[in-house]
Write an enzyme that holds these catalytic residues in place. Structure first.
Site, PDB file in Angstrom:
ATOM      1  N   SER A  19      -6.899  74.895  91.410  1.00  0.00           N
ATOM      2  CA  SER A  19      -5.660  74.943  90.628  1.00  0.00           C
ATOM      3  C   SER A  19      -4.412  75.058  91.500  1.00  0.00           C
ATOM      4  CB  SER A  19      -5.717  76.087  89.610  1.00  0.00           C
ATOM      5  OG  SER A  19      -6.675  75.813  88.609  1.00  0.00           O
ATOM      6  N   LYS A  67     -11.027  84.807  80.031  1.00  0.00           N
ATOM      7  CA  LYS A  67     -10.439  83.985  78.979  1.00  0.00           C
ATOM      8  C   LYS A  67     -10.342  84.702  77.634  1.00  0.00           C
ATOM      9  CE  LYS A  67     -11.564  79.487  80.981  1.00  0.00           C
ATOM     10  NZ  LYS A  67     -12.202  78.164  80.763  1.00  0.00           N
ATOM     11  N   GLY A 128     -21.155  79.526  76.783  1.00  0.00           N
ATOM     12  CA  GLY A 128     -20.027  80.415  77.035  1.00  0.00           C
ATOM     13  C   GLY A 128     -18.705  79.863  76.532  1.00  0.00           C
ATOM     14  N   ARG A 155     -27.401  84.767  72.817  1.00  0.00           N
ATOM     15  CA  ARG A 155     -26.064  84.982  73.373  1.00  0.00           C
ATOM     16  C   ARG A 155     -25.101  83.864  72.988  1.00  0.00           C
ATOM     17  NH1 ARG A 155     -26.638  86.314  79.630  1.00  0.00           N
ATOM     18  NH2 ARG A 155     -24.379  86.600  79.359  1.00  0.00           N
ATOM     19  N   TYR A 214     -16.813  71.115  89.407  1.00  0.00           N
ATOM     20  CA  TYR A 214     -16.403  70.235  90.499  1.00  0.00           C
ATOM     21  C   TYR A 214     -16.790  70.794  91.865  1.00  0.00           C
ATOM     22  CZ  TYR A 214     -12.413  73.480  90.756  1.00  0.00           C
ATOM     23  OH  TYR A 214     -11.626  74.606  90.840  1.00  0.00           O
TER      24      TYR A 214
END
Length: 271
Positions: A19, A67, A128, A155, A214
């Site tokens: 990022s 998040k 997730g 989960r 990636y």
């Protein structure tokens, strides 16, 4: 716009993140004297970190495992972040920190860049927050059947519930990671070490492979694509980062420059 504001990507671990490379390239391209760094913030520490930021901080890119913490900090919260049950973006506004989720439009744009065919049903490997965002994005593109294959089905209940509440009301099923892979697109959000030869073989009949990672690259699933369509983790990263760039700056994102910087960094193993 102020000449020098600060942004960062936060998470744990964070040293691998591309990022900073993408955002810094974008700032340079449009002539903004902004900074963008990678900051390790462990689970449970996001609220404290945000509370300590000065007025010269504009935005945060949020990665795992933060998040859902970012969503809880949002005031206000966008509809797509609420739908996804997580936020990967915090933007300072006059009324608080806006929580958004650019993984949804980023994932949809990444697929559409490589594939203009139908997206009617998908298999998502993993359960997730990233899997939820990817599944919802595929529903935005037309998917009405979503199969989640996970290592621990119990989960994935929360993710399945989120996807079922998409406005298209898709049919959602949850199975073990050794279950059949079906559909127009398979989205892999599982680690490379979980991509066994058997799993790779079961992905071979799906026309579009979307590998959200990636690094390391290529993963076993990505390496076995052959002549089929491959949507990479860099594709996703670039498109979701471009959405963040617009939210942070109000300036159109220089997509080509961001992608070029990411490709160059991956090719030399640098960030």
């Amino acid at each position: 716009m102020p000449a020098a504001l600060h942004c960062a990507v936060v998470g744990d671990p964070i040293g691998h993140s591309l990022s900073p490379t993408l955002h810094r390239a974008a700032y340079t391209s449009v002539g903004l004297d902004w900074s963008y760094d990678a900051v390790r913030v462990p689970s449970g520490g996001l609220a404290r970190f945000v509370a300590g930021l000065g007025a010269d901080w504009r935005g945060l890119s949020v990665t795992m495992p933060l998040k859902r913490e970012a969503l809880a900090l949002g005031e206000p919260v966008t509809d797509r972040a609420r739908t996804a049950g997580s936020a990967n973006t915090l933007v300072r506004r006059a009324d608080g920190w806006l929580a958004d989720n650019t993984d949804l439009p980023g994932a949809a744009a990444a697929v559409r860049e490589r594939w203009d065919g139908p997206v009617r049903s998908v298999t998502v490997l993993g359960g997730g927050a990233t899997a939820a965002s990817a599944a919802l994005a595929m529903c935005d593109l037309g998917a009405r059947e979503v199969r989640l294959l996970v290592r621990s089905p119990e989960r994935a209940a929360a993710t399945a519930a989120l996807v079922r509440h998409h406005p298209a009301l898709p049919v959602v099923s949850v199975g073990d990671l050794d279950g059949p892979v079906i559909g127009d697109v398979v989205v892999s959000t599982v680690p490379a070490e979980a991509q066994t030869p058997d799993l790779v073989a079961r992905c071979r009949d799906v026309p579009v492979v979307f590998e959200v990672r990636y690094d390391p690259w290529p993963t076993p699933v990505a390496a076995a694509v052959g002549g089929r369509v491959l949507v990479s983790g860099l594709d996703l990263l670039v498109h979701q980062a471009a959405e963040q760039f617009v939210l942070f700056t109000g300036v159109p994102a220089p997509l080509a420059e961001m992608r070029g910087a990411g490709e160059a960094a991956l090719s030399r193993g640098a960030r």
